[in-house]
Design an enzyme around this catalytic site. Structure first.
Site, PDB file in Angstrom:
ATOM      1  N   ARG A   1      11.654  -1.059  10.849  1.00  0.00           N
ATOM      2  CA  ARG A   1      10.643  -0.721  11.844  1.00  0.00           C
ATOM      3  C   ARG A   1      10.629  -1.754  12.963  1.00  0.00           C
ATOM      4  O   ARG A   1      10.792  -2.944  12.709  1.00  0.00           O
ATOM      5  CB  ARG A   1       9.254  -0.709  11.175  1.00  0.00           C
ATOM      6  CG  ARG A   1       8.876   0.623  10.604  1.00  0.00           C
ATOM      7  CD  ARG A   1       7.663   0.560   9.723  1.00  0.00           C
ATOM      8  NE  ARG A   1       6.495  -0.106  10.303  1.00  0.00           N
ATOM      9  CZ  ARG A   1       5.304  -0.155   9.706  1.00  0.00           C
ATOM     10  NH1 ARG A   1       5.138   0.420   8.521  1.00  0.00           N
ATOM     11  NH2 ARG A   1       4.288  -0.773  10.265  1.00  0.00           N
TER      12      ARG A   1
ATOM     13  N   ARG B   1      11.582  -5.380   4.828  1.00  0.00           N
ATOM     14  CA  ARG B   1      11.231  -3.967   4.605  1.00  0.00           C
ATOM     15  C   ARG B   1      12.167  -3.039   5.373  1.00  0.00           C
ATOM     16  O   ARG B   1      12.527  -3.300   6.516  1.00  0.00           O
ATOM     17  CB  ARG B   1       9.790  -3.711   5.057  1.00  0.00           C
ATOM     18  CG  ARG B   1       9.449  -2.222   4.999  1.00  0.00           C
ATOM     19  CD  ARG B   1       7.978  -1.965   4.994  1.00  0.00           C
ATOM     20  NE  ARG B   1       7.325  -2.332   6.238  1.00  0.00           N
ATOM     21  CZ  ARG B   1       6.008  -2.260   6.431  1.00  0.00           C
ATOM     22  NH1 ARG B   1       5.221  -1.852   5.453  1.00  0.00           N
ATOM     23  NH2 ARG B   1       5.476  -2.620   7.574  1.00  0.00           N
TER      24      ARG B   1
ATOM     25  N   ARG C   1      -9.570  -0.310   9.156  1.00  0.00           N
ATOM     26  CA  ARG C   1      -9.031  -1.628   9.490  1.00  0.00           C
ATOM     27  C   ARG C   1     -10.019  -2.462  10.285  1.00  0.00           C
ATOM     28  O   ARG C   1      -9.707  -3.604  10.640  1.00  0.00           O
ATOM     29  CB  ARG C   1      -7.766  -1.440  10.325  1.00  0.00           C
ATOM     30  CG  ARG C   1      -6.465  -1.747   9.559  1.00  0.00           C
ATOM     31  CD  ARG C   1      -5.343  -1.410  10.505  1.00  0.00           C
ATOM     32  NE  ARG C   1      -4.102  -2.035  10.215  1.00  0.00           N
ATOM     33  CZ  ARG C   1      -3.069  -1.396   9.662  1.00  0.00           C
ATOM     34  NH1 ARG C   1      -3.172  -0.169   9.232  1.00  0.00           N
ATOM     35  NH2 ARG C   1      -1.928  -2.034   9.528  1.00  0.00           N
TER      36      ARG C   1
ATOM     37  N   ARG D   1       0.497  -9.277  13.553  1.00  0.00           N
ATOM     38  CA  ARG D   1      -0.182  -8.305  12.682  1.00  0.00           C
ATOM     39  C   ARG D   1      -0.996  -9.027  11.608  1.00  0.00           C
ATOM     40  O   ARG D   1      -2.090  -8.580  11.243  1.00  0.00           O
ATOM     41  CB  ARG D   1       0.844  -7.362  12.052  1.00  0.00           C
ATOM     42  CG  ARG D   1       1.412  -6.406  13.092  1.00  0.00           C
ATOM     43  CD  ARG D   1       2.678  -5.732  12.632  1.00  0.00           C
ATOM     44  NE  ARG D   1       2.449  -4.881  11.491  1.00  0.00           N
ATOM     45  CZ  ARG D   1       3.399  -4.505  10.635  1.00  0.00           C
ATOM     46  NH1 ARG D   1       4.642  -4.949  10.803  1.00  0.00           N
ATOM     47  NH2 ARG D   1       3.128  -3.712   9.648  1.00  0.00           N
TER      48      ARG D   1
ATOM     49  N   LYS E   1       0.832  -1.207   0.000  1.00  0.00           N
ATOM     50  CA  LYS E   1       0.000   0.000   0.000  1.00  0.00           C
ATOM     51  C   LYS E   1       0.871   1.264   0.000  1.00  0.00           C
ATOM     52  O   LYS E   1       0.666   2.159  -0.815  1.00  0.00           O
ATOM     53  CB  LYS E   1      -0.948  -0.008   1.218  1.00  0.00           C
ATOM     54  CG  LYS E   1      -1.881  -1.228   1.235  1.00  0.00           C
ATOM     55  CD  LYS E   1      -2.837  -1.206   2.401  1.00  0.00           C
ATOM     56  CE  LYS E   1      -2.197  -1.329   3.764  1.00  0.00           C
ATOM     57  NZ  LYS E   1      -1.502  -2.618   4.008  1.00  0.00           N
TER      58      LYS E   1
HETATM   59  P1  ADP Z   1       2.134  -1.895   3.255  1.00  0.00           P
HETATM   60  O1  ADP Z   1       2.145  -0.393   3.187  1.00  0.00           O
HETATM   61  O2  ADP Z   1       0.960  -2.511   2.554  1.00  0.00           O
HETATM   62  O3  ADP Z   1       2.311  -2.430   4.640  1.00  0.00           O
HETATM   63  P2  ADP Z   1       4.695  -1.640   1.866  1.00  0.00           P
HETATM   64  O4  ADP Z   1       4.339  -0.774   0.704  1.00  0.00           O
HETATM   65  O5  ADP Z   1       5.452  -1.016   2.991  1.00  0.00           O
HETATM   66  O6  ADP Z   1       3.401  -2.416   2.428  1.00  0.00           O
HETATM   67  O7  ADP Z   1       5.502  -2.894   1.284  1.00  0.00           O
HETATM   68  C1  ADP Z   1       6.056  -3.880   2.164  1.00  0.00           C
HETATM   69  C2  ADP Z   1       7.437  -4.304   1.651  1.00  0.00           C
HETATM   70  O8  ADP Z   1       7.285  -5.024   0.435  1.00  0.00           O
HETATM   71  C3  ADP Z   1       8.380  -3.138   1.348  1.00  0.00           C
HETATM   72  O9  ADP Z   1       9.672  -3.547   1.712  1.00  0.00           O
HETATM   73  C4  ADP Z   1       8.258  -2.949  -0.164  1.00  0.00           C
HETATM   74  O10 ADP Z   1       9.455  -2.422  -0.723  1.00  0.00           O
HETATM   75  C5  ADP Z   1       8.007  -4.381  -0.641  1.00  0.00           C
HETATM   76  N1  ADP Z   1       7.123  -4.479  -1.804  1.00  0.00           N
HETATM   77  C6  ADP Z   1       6.013  -3.730  -2.045  1.00  0.00           C
HETATM   78  N2  ADP Z   1       5.427  -4.125  -3.203  1.00  0.00           N
HETATM   79  C7  ADP Z   1       6.175  -5.156  -3.682  1.00  0.00           C
HETATM   80  C8  ADP Z   1       6.101  -5.993  -4.852  1.00  0.00           C
HETATM   81  N3  ADP Z   1       5.112  -5.849  -5.755  1.00  0.00           N
HETATM   82  N4  ADP Z   1       7.049  -6.944  -5.009  1.00  0.00           N
HETATM   83  C9  ADP Z   1       8.035  -7.089  -4.095  1.00  0.00           C
HETATM   84  N5  ADP Z   1       8.183  -6.334  -2.999  1.00  0.00           N
HETATM   85  C10 ADP Z   1       7.261  -5.374  -2.779  1.00  0.00           C
HETATM   86  P1  AMP Z   2       0.792   0.257   9.242  1.00  0.00           P
HETATM   87  O1  AMP Z   2       1.860   1.283   9.077  1.00  0.00           O
HETATM   88  O2  AMP Z   2      -0.423   0.556   8.415  1.00  0.00           O
HETATM   89  O3  AMP Z   2       1.310  -1.153   9.024  1.00  0.00           O
HETATM   90  O4  AMP Z   2       0.300   0.351  10.754  1.00  0.00           O
HETATM   91  C1  AMP Z   2       1.206   0.094  11.825  1.00  0.00           C
HETATM   92  C2  AMP Z   2       0.419  -0.125  13.113  1.00  0.00           C
HETATM   93  O5  AMP Z   2      -0.325   1.074  13.457  1.00  0.00           O
HETATM   94  C3  AMP Z   2      -0.636  -1.230  13.050  1.00  0.00           C
HETATM   95  O6  AMP Z   2      -0.076  -2.522  13.278  1.00  0.00           O
HETATM   96  C4  AMP Z   2      -1.601  -0.782  14.176  1.00  0.00           C
HETATM   97  O7  AMP Z   2      -1.084  -1.078  15.449  1.00  0.00           O
HETATM   98  C5  AMP Z   2      -1.590   0.736  14.022  1.00  0.00           C
HETATM   99  N1  AMP Z   2      -2.634   1.181  13.060  1.00  0.00           N
HETATM  100  C6  AMP Z   2      -2.443   1.787  11.859  1.00  0.00           C
HETATM  101  N2  AMP Z   2      -3.601   2.056  11.278  1.00  0.00           N
HETATM  102  C7  AMP Z   2      -4.579   1.604  12.109  1.00  0.00           C
HETATM  103  C8  AMP Z   2      -6.000   1.559  12.052  1.00  0.00           C
HETATM  104  N3  AMP Z   2      -6.667   2.046  10.993  1.00  0.00           N
HETATM  105  N4  AMP Z   2      -6.659   1.012  13.091  1.00  0.00           N
HETATM  106  C9  AMP Z   2      -6.022   0.524  14.158  1.00  0.00           C
HETATM  107  N5  AMP Z   2      -4.682   0.518  14.274  1.00  0.00           N
HETATM  108  C10 AMP Z   2      -3.953   1.048  13.261  1.00  0.00           C
END
Ligand code: ADP
Ligand code: AMP
Length: 213
Positions: free
Chosen positions: A160, A127, A88, A171, A13
């Site tokens: 992170r 990541r 969520r 998660r 995302k």
């Molecule tokens: P989200 O925001 O949904 O939690 P991220 O955008 O942070 O996910 O992506 C999670 C990890 O996967 C990051 O390290 C990113 O660089 C990698 N990633 C995202 N999309 C792809 C893809 N299509 N193929 C491989 N790796 C990806």
């Molecule tokens: P994310 O960066 O989206 O992976 O979110 C990191 C963490 O923030 C999650 O694991 C939750 O603990 C908290 N969080 C983010 N967005 C929400 C949401 N919409 N509702 C509840 N918790 C959230």
């Protein structure tokens, strides 16, 4: 236009968000980024959120919705928002849609990034995130040009705390128990486009941009 970018943690995302912003001019609103900013600044909200984030659970709905709706009234959010990591829970989705309707807005589309749990685990453990601007990278699939330095802002790129194997498992459990039901709820109310997110980043981007254009 208001857009929801939906999918499990690690679906991509955050990675796809800037393409959506470029395509439809929406404001990128990531609730995770908002909580991390509060954590860095040591605010009361940051300390509260930390308790839930560190354990891989969700921050309570009333806290999340209050933060989001107060941001939605800002001038830069008026022409449309890209919701990343929100809603969520079904309760969050209900409150969001109620707020949008009450303010003459609607969800134009929800883009659902489809990816299996095994893939997500590998993505989250590899990541790396810029601690200044929040840009995301992956040690293998999407590394920054200079090791540990953000391409976008030059800030430090780190892992992170909640991307540890143990917390990632929790998660993903939270996603299946509390967030996956939101998708069924959305399908009955707004247009949903499913995108296979287990493909190269550029291919996923093309489909995501097509869905919001
Ligand atoms: P989200 O925001 O949904 O939690 P991220 O955008 O942070 O996910 O992506 C999670 C990890 O996967 C990051 O390290 C990113 O660089 C990698 N990633 C995202 N999309 C792809 C893809 N299509 N193929 C491989 N790796 C990806
Ligand atoms: P994310 O960066 O989206 O992976 O979110 C990191 C963490 O923030 C999650 O694991 C939750 O603990 C908290 N969080 C983010 N967005 C929400 C949401 N919409 N509702 C509840 N918790 C959230």
């Amino acid at each position: 236009m208001d857009v929801i970018l939906f999918g499990p943690p690690g679906a991509g995302k955050g990675t796809q968000a800037s393409a959506v912003v470029d395509a439809c001019g929406a404001l990128h609103l990531s609730t995770g980024d908002i909580f991390r900013k509060h954590l860095r600044e040591g605010t009361e909200l940051g300390l509260l959120a930390k308790k839930f984030m560190a354990g891989g659970g969700l921050v309570p709905d009333d806290v999340v919705v209050r933060i989001v709706t107060s941001r939605l009234g800002d001038e830069d959010a008026k022409s449309g928002v890209l919701f990343d990591g929100f809603p969520r829970t079904v309760r969050q989705a209900e409150l969001l849609v109620d707020w949008l309707v009450a303010n003459g807005r609607e969800v134009g589309v929800a883009v659902n990034l489809v990816v299996a749990d095994e893939v997500v685990v590998g993505r989250l453990s590899g990541r790396r995130t810029c601690s200044s601007c929040g840009a995301t990278y992956h040690v293998d699939h999407n590394p920054p040009a200079v090791v540990d330095v953000c391409d976008r802002c030059g800030g430090p790129v780190v892992q992170r705390d909640d991307d540890s194997v143990e917390t990632v498992k929790k998660r993903i459990e939270a996603y299946h128990a509390q967030t996956a039901p939101v998708l069924d709820w959305l399908r009955e109310r707004v247009p949903v486009v499913d995108v296979d997110a287990d493909r190269p980043i550029a291919d996923v981007r093309n489909d995501v941009v097509a869905a919001v254009s």
